[in-house]
Scaffold this active site. Structure first.
Site, PDB file in Angstrom:
ATOM      1  CG  ASP A 249     -16.455   9.659 -23.091  1.00 24.93           C
ATOM      2  OD1 ASP A 249     -16.602   8.706 -23.882  1.00 24.93           O
ATOM      3  OD2 ASP A 249     -16.858  10.809 -23.351  1.00 24.93           O
TER       4      ASP A 249
ATOM      5  CD  GLU B 240     -20.670   9.474 -27.548  1.00 21.24           C
ATOM      6  OE1 GLU B 240     -21.658   9.538 -28.309  1.00 21.24           O
ATOM      7  OE2 GLU B 240     -20.745   9.680 -26.319  1.00 21.24           O
TER       8      GLU B 240
END
Length: 384
Positions: free
Chosen positions: A76, A138
């Site tokens: 991400d 994350e």
């Protein structure tokens, strides 16, 4: 393996094209990685979240034995909203030895390096495996790490070292601060502002809790030691506050969101316990005036610190490869703390600079990608 960057750039170009901002699915990107590995004869285990909208991935190259090296990264990226990019953030753009695009530095550059090295891993006579662990979310609290850890325990032999490829200019990072995100909801009692004697202000209670954050930071600063962190002490601060409905109304509700960054050996449990004790004191004074008053605390983000272990297996491995004998500490958080908490020897070492992460015109340099290629080559040789 040569210094030809084309295999890395071909993969990085594809990865950047997937806008895997944390509020969107990363399924297409993970599907691309899984298909790429499958073409090379490497099976990828998909690790979905509860809704199936977010996917993690683990894979292994080499013999199925313990003692390998795990390469960890997240898929991400943060949003580009509100940033004035000079090129399309979802198209890899080359200018003067730098490759621009959202995630080039944090941290799709590392993913591309690891994936581009898989053919060399397959061709090498590995005696210990290289494992890949790519997570989701994350950037919003390392939410995808625990499912990845569970999948590793279930499907792969335990690695002896974990290298988290966050941007560190390919230098060794052995420690980072831990992090807590707290959400505090305060319920008081509304009243007309001319009658504060019959109301209980949620914002006044919030002010006391804001002061607690300030006092804790000052106290931590007074106890600082030369530990390598910047700043070298734990910090607590309130990032958002929402409360009240009008200037002439005693506010019944208030919500605080606060951030705590703590240095080891401080622990999240210690900080949460201290905060809850203060909350109980403030809540008690509110209840004295109104039995229905309350304060609740949620902990949406809890990231363990990466405790420095300069003689650990992972640190010694990266020292041999990079010839970096320093012990660098960083103040940002990563998934490394979770891996260490699960019993893995863990360090950070990846291409690019954290100064480029999250900003407009994020980039990674060709020189850093070449450093990363050389690192992968040496790692493969070490495992043969």
């Amino acid at each position: 393996m040569t210094n030809d960057l084309r295999p890395v750039l071909d993969i990085l170009n594809r990865l950047i094209a997937f806008p895997t901002v944390s509020d969107q699915s990363n399924a297409e990107l993970v599907g691309f990685i899984a298909a790429y590995l499958d073409q090379l004869g490497v099976h990828a285990q998909i690790v979905p979240n509860a809704s199936g909208e977010k996917l993690g991935l683990i894979a292994q190259i080499g013999p199925s034995v313990e003692g390998g090296v795990l390469l960890s990264g997240h898929t991400d990226v943060v949003t580009v909203e509100g940033q004035a990019w000079t090129s399309d953030p979802w198209v890899l753009t080359h200018r003067e030895g730098k490759f621009y695009g959202r995630g080039t530095c944090d941290m799709k550059g590392f993913l591309a390096l690891a994936l581009a090295a898989v053919p060399q891993m397959l061709a090498a006579p590995l005696t210990r495996p290289v494992q890949l662990a790519f997570s989701y979310d994350e950037e919003i609290g390392c939410l995808g790490t625990q499912p990845i850890l569970a999948a590793l325990d279930a499907h792969q032999p335990r690695a002896s070292a974990v290298i988290v490829g966050e941007p560190s200019l390919m230098t060794l990072v052995t420690g980072h601060k831990g992090g807590l995100g707290l959400k505090t909801r305060i319920m008081g009692k509304a009243a007309h502002s001319s009658r504060p004697d019959i109301g209980v202000s949620a914002i006044e209670a919030a002010a006391r809790l804001i002061q607690w954050h300030q006092k804790e930071t000052v106290q931590s600063q007074s106890q600082t030691t030369d530990n390598g962190f910047t700043p070298p002490y734990s910090t607590a601060g309130v990032g958002t506050i929402h409360g009240g409905i009008a200037l002439n109304t005693i506010p019944e509700n208030c919500v605080l969101e606060s951030d705590i960054r703590f240095v080891p050996p401080d622990t999240a449990e210690d900080w949460i316990a201290r905060y809850r004790r203060e909350v109980k004191i403030v809540e008690a004074t509110m209840i004295e005036r109104h039995a229905g008053a309350s304060i609740t605390v949620d902990v949406p983000e809890n990231i363990p610190a990466l405790r420095p272990d300069p003689n650990g297996v992972a640190a010694q491995l990266v020292r041999r490869i990079t010839e970096d004998n320093d012990d660098q500490m960083v103040s940002y958080q990563t998934e490394a703390g979770h891996f260490q908490a699960a019993g893995y020897s863990t360090v950070i070492c990846g291409p690019g600079s954290i100064e480029q992460a999250h900003g407009q015109d994020e980039f990674i340099s060709a020189a850093q990608l070449r450093h990363g290629q050389a690192f992968m080559k040496s790692l493969i040789q070490t495992l043969c």
